[in-house]
Design a protein around this motif. Structure first.
Motif, PDB file in Angstrom:
ATOM      1  N   GLN A  89       0.853  -1.065  -0.066  1.00 38.35           N
ATOM      2  CA  GLN A  89       0.150   0.092   0.043  1.00 38.35           C
ATOM      3  C   GLN A  89       0.941   1.366  -0.193  1.00 38.35           C
ATOM      4  OE1 GLN A  89      -3.554  -0.341  -0.542  1.00 38.35           O
ATOM      5  NE2 GLN A  89      -2.567  -2.343  -0.694  1.00 38.35           N
ATOM      6  N   ARG A  90       0.283   2.488  -0.442  1.00 40.87           N
ATOM      7  CA  ARG A  90       0.804   3.817  -0.300  1.00 40.87           C
ATOM      8  C   ARG A  90       1.135   4.021   1.049  1.00 40.87           C
ATOM      9  NH1 ARG A  90      -3.205   3.974  -4.151  1.00 40.87           N
ATOM     10  NH2 ARG A  90      -2.301   4.108  -6.192  1.00 40.87           N
ATOM     11  N   ILE A  91       2.044   5.041   1.148  1.00 49.88           N
ATOM     12  CA  ILE A  91       2.135   5.466   2.784  1.00 49.88           C
ATOM     13  C   ILE A  91       1.054   6.173   3.193  1.00 49.88           C
ATOM     14  CG2 ILE A  91       3.154   7.704   1.714  1.00 49.88           C
ATOM     15  CD1 ILE A  91       5.083   7.442   4.378  1.00 49.88           C
ATOM     16  N   SER A  92       0.026   6.826   2.398  1.00 48.98           N
ATOM     17  CA  SER A  92      -0.959   7.565   2.726  1.00 48.98           C
ATOM     18  C   SER A  92      -2.239   6.638   3.306  1.00 48.98           C
ATOM     19  CB  SER A  92      -1.711   8.236   1.454  1.00 48.98           C
ATOM     20  OG  SER A  92      -2.017   7.592   0.394  1.00 48.98           O
ATOM     21  N   ASP A  93      -1.938   5.426   2.826  1.00 48.12           N
ATOM     22  CA  ASP A  93      -2.853   4.367   3.220  1.00 48.12           C
ATOM     23  C   ASP A  93      -2.329   3.504   4.544  1.00 48.12           C
ATOM     24  OD1 ASP A  93      -5.022   4.706   1.481  1.00 48.12           O
ATOM     25  OD2 ASP A  93      -3.857   3.758   0.067  1.00 48.12           O
ATOM     26  N   PHE A  94      -1.185   3.168   4.519  1.00 50.47           N
ATOM     27  CA  PHE A  94      -0.605   2.180   5.470  1.00 50.47           C
ATOM     28  C   PHE A  94      -0.378   2.875   6.788  1.00 50.47           C
ATOM     29  CE2 PHE A  94       3.667   2.708   3.379  1.00 50.47           C
ATOM     30  CZ  PHE A  94       4.423   3.145   4.572  1.00 50.47           C
ATOM     31  N   MET A  95      -0.055   4.147   6.664  1.00 56.55           N
ATOM     32  CA  MET A  95       0.500   4.896   7.872  1.00 56.55           C
ATOM     33  C   MET A  95      -0.994   5.141   8.767  1.00 56.55           C
ATOM     34  SD  MET A  95       2.946   5.951   9.767  1.00 56.55           S
ATOM     35  CE  MET A  95       4.284   5.796   8.437  1.00 56.55           C
ATOM     36  N   ARG A  96      -2.061   5.036   8.118  1.00 58.57           N
ATOM     37  CA  ARG A  96      -3.442   5.181   8.862  1.00 58.57           C
ATOM     38  C   ARG A  96      -3.956   3.926   9.359  1.00 58.57           C
ATOM     39  NH1 ARG A  96      -7.572   6.055   5.758  1.00 58.57           N
ATOM     40  NH2 ARG A  96      -6.629   5.458   3.919  1.00 58.57           N
ATOM     41  N   PHE A  97      -3.269   2.722   9.266  1.00 56.25           N
ATOM     42  CA  PHE A  97      -3.573   1.252   9.674  1.00 56.25           C
ATOM     43  C   PHE A  97      -3.916   1.380  11.299  1.00 56.25           C
ATOM     44  CE2 PHE A  97      -1.849  -1.369   5.942  1.00 56.25           C
ATOM     45  CZ  PHE A  97      -2.949  -0.870   5.139  1.00 56.25           C
ATOM     46  N   LYS A  98      -5.106   0.773  11.491  1.00 53.50           N
ATOM     47  CA  LYS A  98      -5.277   0.802  12.966  1.00 53.50           C
ATOM     48  C   LYS A  98      -5.894  -0.571  13.437  1.00 53.50           C
ATOM     49  CE  LYS A  98      -5.775   5.544  14.281  1.00 53.50           C
ATOM     50  NZ  LYS A  98      -6.899   6.751  14.488  1.00 53.50           N
ATOM     51  N   SER A  99      -5.877  -1.009  14.558  1.00 54.94           N
ATOM     52  CA  SER A  99      -6.133  -2.442  14.719  1.00 54.94           C
ATOM     53  C   SER A  99      -7.727  -2.788  14.532  1.00 54.94           C
ATOM     54  CB  SER A  99      -6.046  -2.794  16.192  1.00 54.94           C
ATOM     55  OG  SER A  99      -6.497  -1.935  17.216  1.00 54.94           O
ATOM     56  N   ASP A 100      -8.694  -1.638  14.810  1.00 53.62           N
ATOM     57  CA  ASP A 100     -10.026  -1.769  14.588  1.00 53.62           C
ATOM     58  C   ASP A 100     -10.287  -1.946  12.918  1.00 53.62           C
ATOM     59  OD1 ASP A 100      -9.465   0.761  13.572  1.00 53.62           O
ATOM     60  OD2 ASP A 100     -10.571   1.880  15.272  1.00 53.62           O
ATOM     61  N   MET A 101      -9.596  -1.719  12.281  1.00 50.15           N
ATOM     62  CA  MET A 101      -9.593  -1.990  10.582  1.00 50.15           C
ATOM     63  C   MET A 101      -9.707  -3.475  10.321  1.00 50.15           C
ATOM     64  SD  MET A 101      -7.428   0.968   8.810  1.00 50.15           S
ATOM     65  CE  MET A 101      -7.620   2.475   9.151  1.00 50.15           C
ATOM     66  N   ILE A 102      -9.115  -4.525  11.572  1.00 45.51           N
ATOM     67  CA  ILE A 102      -9.011  -5.860  11.157  1.00 45.51           C
ATOM     68  C   ILE A 102     -10.315  -6.536  11.539  1.00 45.51           C
ATOM     69  CG2 ILE A 102      -7.983  -7.863  12.085  1.00 45.51           C
ATOM     70  CD1 ILE A 102      -5.769  -6.116  12.959  1.00 45.51           C
ATOM     71  N   ASN A 103     -10.695  -7.357  10.502  1.00 45.97           N
ATOM     72  CA  ASN A 103     -12.125  -7.988  10.368  1.00 45.97           C
ATOM     73  C   ASN A 103     -11.937  -9.452  10.232  1.00 45.97           C
ATOM     74  OD1 ASN A 103     -14.696  -5.917   9.886  1.00 45.97           O
ATOM     75  ND2 ASN A 103     -12.674  -5.087   9.306  1.00 45.97           N
ATOM     76  N   THR A 104     -12.588 -10.159  11.238  1.00 49.57           N
ATOM     77  CA  THR A 104     -12.474 -11.704  11.020  1.00 49.57           C
ATOM     78  C   THR A 104     -13.766 -12.295  10.408  1.00 49.57           C
ATOM     79  OG1 THR A 104     -11.032 -11.681  12.921  1.00 49.57           O
ATOM     80  CG2 THR A 104     -12.070 -13.904  12.372  1.00 49.57           C
ATOM     81  N   ASP A 105     -13.636 -13.168   9.354  1.00 52.05           N
ATOM     82  CA  ASP A 105     -14.849 -13.740   8.715  1.00 52.05           C
ATOM     83  C   ASP A 105     -15.447 -14.897   9.390  1.00 52.05           C
ATOM     84  OD1 ASP A 105     -13.265 -15.703   7.693  1.00 52.05           O
ATOM     85  OD2 ASP A 105     -13.266 -15.356   5.835  1.00 52.05           O
ATOM     86  N   GLU A 106     -16.399 -15.532   9.107  1.00 51.64           N
ATOM     87  CA  GLU A 106     -17.029 -16.859   9.510  1.00 51.64           C
ATOM     88  C   GLU A 106     -16.052 -17.859   9.542  1.00 51.64           C
ATOM     89  OE1 GLU A 106     -17.998 -16.532   5.194  1.00 51.64           O
ATOM     90  OE2 GLU A 106     -17.902 -15.167   6.878  1.00 51.64           O
ATOM     91  N   SER A 107     -14.946 -18.112   8.642  1.00 51.93           N
ATOM     92  CA  SER A 107     -14.228 -19.143   8.814  1.00 51.93           C
ATOM     93  C   SER A 107     -12.883 -18.713   9.595  1.00 51.93           C
ATOM     94  CB  SER A 107     -13.623 -19.215   7.305  1.00 51.93           C
ATOM     95  OG  SER A 107     -14.742 -19.556   6.646  1.00 51.93           O
ATOM     96  N   GLY A 108     -12.692 -17.693  10.453  1.00 54.38           N
ATOM     97  CA  GLY A 108     -11.827 -17.409  11.084  1.00 54.38           C
ATOM     98  C   GLY A 108     -10.571 -16.457  10.557  1.00 54.38           C
ATOM     99  N   ARG A 109     -10.779 -16.351   8.878  1.00 51.38           N
ATOM    100  CA  ARG A 109      -9.722 -15.591   8.184  1.00 51.38           C
ATOM    101  C   ARG A 109      -9.756 -14.052   8.656  1.00 51.38           C
ATOM    102  NH1 ARG A 109     -11.341 -17.856   2.491  1.00 51.38           N
ATOM    103  NH2 ARG A 109     -13.328 -16.847   3.402  1.00 51.38           N
ATOM    104  N   LYS A 110      -8.481 -13.452   8.982  1.00 50.87           N
ATOM    105  CA  LYS A 110      -8.430 -11.990   9.211  1.00 50.87           C
ATOM    106  C   LYS A 110      -8.251 -11.173   7.945  1.00 50.87           C
ATOM    107  CE  LYS A 110      -7.073 -12.778  13.704  1.00 50.87           C
ATOM    108  NZ  LYS A 110      -8.046 -12.291  14.468  1.00 50.87           N
ATOM    109  N   PHE A 111      -8.722 -10.027   7.899  1.00 49.20           N
ATOM    110  CA  PHE A 111      -8.740  -9.222   6.789  1.00 49.20           C
ATOM    111  C   PHE A 111      -8.496  -7.830   7.353  1.00 49.20           C
ATOM    112  CE2 PHE A 111     -10.694 -12.754   4.921  1.00 49.20           C
ATOM    113  CZ  PHE A 111     -10.082 -13.122   3.645  1.00 49.20           C
TER     114      PHE A 111
END
Length: 474
Positions: A286-308
């Protein structure tokens, strides 16, 4: 003296009111204008005949505030604004009063003759569809640029990065004008301007690619001026009216480089923080304008337990779902599931150079390094820094884009190009391939290996099918 009245003249139960303006001429003869409005009401509401007694009650004994029908002419009932009836009455009164004031003001200005029966209709049309004053654009290029930026902002097409680039180009034109003692109009953007601009840019050691980007922005601005009705030189629409880009060498991090970065013994926490951001950029693309905004609350777990990692790309506006790789989880686990501290773009660029220097990325590479042209750096201005082509140690050439290039290059042919383009946010394959730093021979070798693997899988599948059929026949 002119007067305005509103009339309900329809046989329908609900209809728009008509408006009538009445006045007298110099002979004291009455005349009037009449037209339809867009003020809708009901016949019962407008023509109701209610009277109140001295106690504020209707003659039939019902409380006024409980009565649902009231004629507009009883303006004293406006005090009932807390009721549905009062609200309806206030709304009608406001609409009629505003239109009445508008008509009387226009009547005073226009002074129409009594024979001009269409006058009031035209005034009503103007009231509901007001004329938009045509914007007057300047014809001088640097002045028009400010209007261009305003137009782009009005249609939500002005990101901060674009605004800065356009203003940088504008400032160069201002400096060029001052040096040549001339003012460029939009119609002056032609081959002579191009020659002036190239001469100026070369004199001050701006790279060919920087000149190309500036010139393309100038063409875009002139094309916008043409859309707004301003005269431009037809040459701006010619495809060869440009400054050709030079092929610029780019670098990426090899697997050995990444391993050295991981193992580097860093003495400061700010370098450890920057190293983790660099690794995150390598694993996400990702671009720095995107990855430097990453936070833990952006992490989602689907019904199979996969994290995105779910976020919106700042440049493209695309909604992204990035698979969280094990390497990324290892980085988050160092901070109890949190991302590293956010830092500015400039500090990030400076710090990752330090990280790569400690990691001993010392191989000599051709590339562009930003240097100061002013020997006395205390006197340097923002105009004294340039990206200069040369041969430098690899760590000196590292910048925020290297993680993104590394991601695209290392995964090229391992992940399908459409999927890689989704991750990087590129909209065309041509743009994406600019991020692939491999020589053409290496690209061809990787493509060859991909086709060989596909053929091997097909052969294996056919063999399995034959064996399966033989087993069934037995």
């Amino acid at each position: 003296m002119a007067s305005v009245n509103f009339i309900y003249r329809s046989h329908k139960e609900n209809a728009p009111l008509k408006v009538r303006l009445q006045d007298k001429d110099v002979n004291n003869d009455s005349y009037q204008f009449e037209a339809n409005t867009k003020i809708h009401t009901s016949k019962e509401f407008w023509n109701g005949k209610l009277k109140k007694d001295k106690n504020g009650k209707l003659k039939d004994g019902r409380n006024l505030e409980n009565y649902s029908v009231l004629p507009v002419r009883l303006l004293s009932y406006q005090k009932l604004s807390g009721t549905n009836l009062g609200s309806q009455l206030n709304e009608i009164n406001e609409k009629t009063k505003n239109l009445e004031n508008f008509i009387l003001e226009k009547y005073e200005q226009d002074k129409p003759t009594k024979e001009n029966k269409e006058w009031l209709k035209s005034i009503i049309k103007e009231y509901y569809t007001p004329k938009v004053e045509k914007r007057i654009y300047p014809t001088i290029l640097v002045d028009f640029i400010d209007f261009y930026l305003q137009d782009m902002k009005a249609i939500n097409e002005l990101k901060e990065s674009k605004r800065k680039r356009v203003n940088t180009t504008k400032n160069k034109i201002i400096r060029l004008q001052a040096e040549l003692n001339k003012t460029y109009r939009i119609t002056d953007i032609d081959d002579y301007f191009k020659a002036d601009f190239v001469s100026f840019s070369t004199k001050y050691k701006y790279s060919q690619n920087t000149q190309s980007g500036d010139f393309q922005r100038i063409k875009t601005i002139c094309k916008h001026a043409s859309k707004k009705g301003l005269q431009v030189n037809d040459v701006i629409f010619e495809t060869d009216f440009k400054i050709t880009k030079a092929k610029s060498p780019k670098i990426y991090l090899t697997y050995e480089d990444i391993d050295a970065i991981k193992k580097a013994e860093l003495k400061h926490d700010y370098l450890e923080n920057a190293r983790d951001w660099l690794l995150i950029s390598i694993y996400t693309g990702q671009r720095i304008s995107d990855f430097m905004r990453f936070k833990s609350d952006m992490i989602n777990t689907d019904e199979s337990g996969r994290k995105f990692l779910k976020f919106i790309q700042q440049k493209t506006g695309h909604e992204m779902y990035l698979p969280i790789r094990s390497e990324l989880i290892d980085i988050l686990n160092k901070r109890n599931g949190e991302f590293p501290r956010q830092i500015s773009d400039q500090k990030y660029n400076d710090f990752i150079k330090e990280v790569c220097k400690v990691a001993k990325l010392n191989s000599i590479c051709e590339g562009k390094k930003r240097i100061c042209l002013e020997t006395d750096k205390s006197k340097a201005t923002k105009y004294d820094y340039r990206d200069v082509l040369g041969k430098f140690e690899k760590w000196e050439l590292v910048s925020s884009h290297i993680g993104r290039r590394t991601f695209a290059t290392l995964n090229y042919s391992k992940i399908s190009t459409p999927n890689l383009m989704y991750f990087t946010g590129h909209t065309t394959e041509k743009e994406f391939l600019n991020y692939i730093v491999l020589p053409d021979k290496d690209k061809a070798n990787r493509a060859y290996d991909s086709f060989a693997n596909m053929d091997a899988n097909k052969t294996k599948q056919r063999t399995l099918e034959v064996v399966r059929n033989d087993a069934v026949n037995q």
